[in-house]
Design an enzyme around this catalytic site. Structure first.
Site: not given
Ligand code: NDP
Length: 480
Positions: A284, A382
């Site tokens: 991120c 992004e």
């Molecule tokens: P997502 O938002 O798709 O998923 C993150 C987590 O949320 C996963 O465990 C996912 O589960 C879960 N999730 C998905 N949908 C729901 C829901 N409706 N309710 C509750 N939980 C849910 O992101 P990514 O995993 O694809 O990660 C990439 C993104 O994260 C990028 O946009 C990046 O910028 C951001 N990020 C931000 C950071 C920060 O510190 N600011 C650090 C790292 C990443 P599942 O995997 O089962 O879909």
């Protein structure tokens, strides 16, 4: 036959009531399967919440020193598991072993910070305005904390949330990202071995839309600490508002690196390469926009392209690899699509392409787009991959305006030798992290970690706020 991994609920290893499992692919080898993980459903989350609820009263009354002993034991196990865990992270995420080891080390540094900081954090007391009344402010643990983590730093992010939540007396239900469930389940094993009482830490794997959603909507869960996309963060915020559940949201970014004409060119190139391409650009706080002051733009770009061409893109388990694959098929396709659209919009791809990358995984070479206009999608959205969008500017005011013209505000950096320019940038940049001659991905545990605008909401992680996120304040007035 691939191993089947279980959930960790109430101190026991359990299978999901759905009876379903899902596969975990190594992104360096298409079609591989690292193991089967529980495809849990709402019933499994309900059970985890119930045991976390039952464990809360005893855990919050457990003396702080004992909670610290448990977390200290966990950190000891984490340290001795460094190599094993780093390998798991590399296998399921794709990043290089060097990057995975750095992730474990970062979790250790942050964990030790919270472990020592929590003693000072709880110490507030004082005399009242009236002589016979003593007042103090007391922190109270919230109850059950739901931790939802992403795949890009599968163990460090969960530690940064879970350890302060446990140290401050909360119980935890943790849902790992579905791309990287193994490191989550491995950490559950470390908590078990560290001697945490049953129910204090629970890990349930499964789809975010099902188990993650259920965790957020249960009113017994008093806080959700989430790292992931802005899109899902928005949904969680809206859903949590129904019960006024506290949220700590760490979301996306479109972080700018500003290079002034007087900058140390080699140091700013190092910053672009390190923050642009580590973890294959999937972090991120990675640099994704590079703003070059016009007089040095040509020289910088030439050297940047040369650096990209020298990088070895291969399986992360090989020690000679500079950059591993991206995390999976969807991520691969999304990045490729964004690159195609950038070319259609008129941006010039000056580094990248498929030459020399292994054919059997989700590999993308370090990619640089030049001649990027401020209105292009590649400059605004992004991408979350190893792709840099490079633009040129004339004045610092222009660079600041452009850097701030974004829905995001997570990290940023400027390279300059001019203290006044640095000062203007620090004042003017709309971001949670402002770096001067330091790359956008750098952080320390004593500093708050979180974004402004649509990059985050709630108290930032790390620093005192990383503990405060999981307590409420109680004003006590005592007349004896
Ligand atoms: P997502 O938002 O798709 O998923 C993150 C987590 O949320 C996963 O465990 C996912 O589960 C879960 N999730 C998905 N949908 C729901 C829901 N409706 N309710 C509750 N939980 C849910 O992101 P990514 O995993 O694809 O990660 C990439 C993104 O994260 C990028 O946009 C990046 O910028 C951001 N990020 C931000 C950071 C920060 O510190 N600011 C650090 C790292 C990443 P599942 O995997 O089962 O879909």
């Amino acid at each position: 036959m691939p191993e089947t991994f279980k959930n960790f609920v109430g101190g026991r290893w359990t299978i999901s009531r759905t009876g379903q499992t899902f596969e975990n692919e190594n992104p360096a080898i298409r079609g591989s399967n690292l193991g089967l993980f529980q495809s849990s459903g709402p019933d499994d989350i309900d059970e985890a919440i119930a045991v976390a609820d039952a464990a809360f009263l005893a855990w919050r009354r457990t003396p702080l020193t004992e909670r610290q002993q448990c977390v200290s034991a966990f950190l000891g196990l984490l340290k001795s598991s460094r190599e094993e865990l780093a390998r798991i992270v590399t296998l399921e995420n794709g990043k290089t072993l060097r990057e995975s080891r750095a992730e474990v080390d970062s979790a250790l540094v942050e964990g030790h910070y919270h472990l020592t900081q929590v003693s000072a954090f709880f110490g507030h007391t004082g005399p009242g305005a009236f002589r016979d009344i003593t007042t103090w402010m007391q922190y109270q643990p919230l109850g059950i904390v739901g931790v939802i983590s992403p795949w890009n730093f599968p163990m460090n992010v969960m530690c940064r949330k879970t350890l302060p939540a446990l140290l401050t007396g909360n119980t935890v239900v943790f849902k790992p990202a579905s791309f990287t469930p193994w490191s989550g389940v491995f950490m559950a094993g470390l908590f078990e071995r560290a001697g945490l009482p049953p129910g204090v830490f629970n890990c349930v794997t499964g789809a975010g839309s099902s188990v993650g959603n259920r965790l957020v909507e249960d009113p017994r869960v008093r806080a959700i600490s989430f790292t992931g996309s802005t899109e899902v963060g928005r949904k969680i915020q809206a859903q949590a508002a129904r019960h006024l559940t506290r949220t700590q949201l760490e979301l996306g970014g479109k972080n700018a690196l500003i290079v002034m004409a007087d900058a140390d060119l080699d140091a700013s190139l190092d910053a672009a390469v390190t923050a642009g391409f580590s973890n294959a650009g999937q972090w991120c706080t990675s640099t994704s926009r590079v703003l070059l002051q016009r007089p040095i733009a040509g020289a910088f770009l030439e050297k940047l392209v040369a650096r990209c061409e020298k990088m070895t893109v291969a399986d992360g388990t090989l020690e000679t690899t500079d950059m591993g694959p991206v995390a999976g098929p969807q991520q691969y396709q999304d990045i490729r699509n964004a690159m195609c659209r950038a070319q259609t919009d008129g941006a010039r791809m000056v580094a990248g392409g498929d030459a020399g990358v292994p054919a059997d995984g989700y590999f993308i070479r370090p990619t640089v787009f030049a001649g990027v206009r401020y209105d292009m999608e590649i400059f605004r959205e992004e991408i979350f991959g190893p792709v840099l969008a490079v633009s040129e500017f004339d004045s610092l005011d222009e660079a600041l305006n452009v850097a701030n013209d974004s829905i995001y505000g997570l990290s940023s950096a400027i390279y300059t030798r001019d203290v006044r320019a640095a000062q203007r940038y620090i004042d003017g940049i709309e971001a949670g992290l402002a770096h001067v001659n330091v790359h956008t991905g750098y952080k320390e545990p004593s500093m708050p970690f979180g974004g402004v605008k649509q990059s985050g909401a709630g108290l930032p992680e790390n620093s005192d706020s990383g503990l405060e996120a999981f307590v409420s304040r109680k004003a006590v007035y005592l007349r004896g």
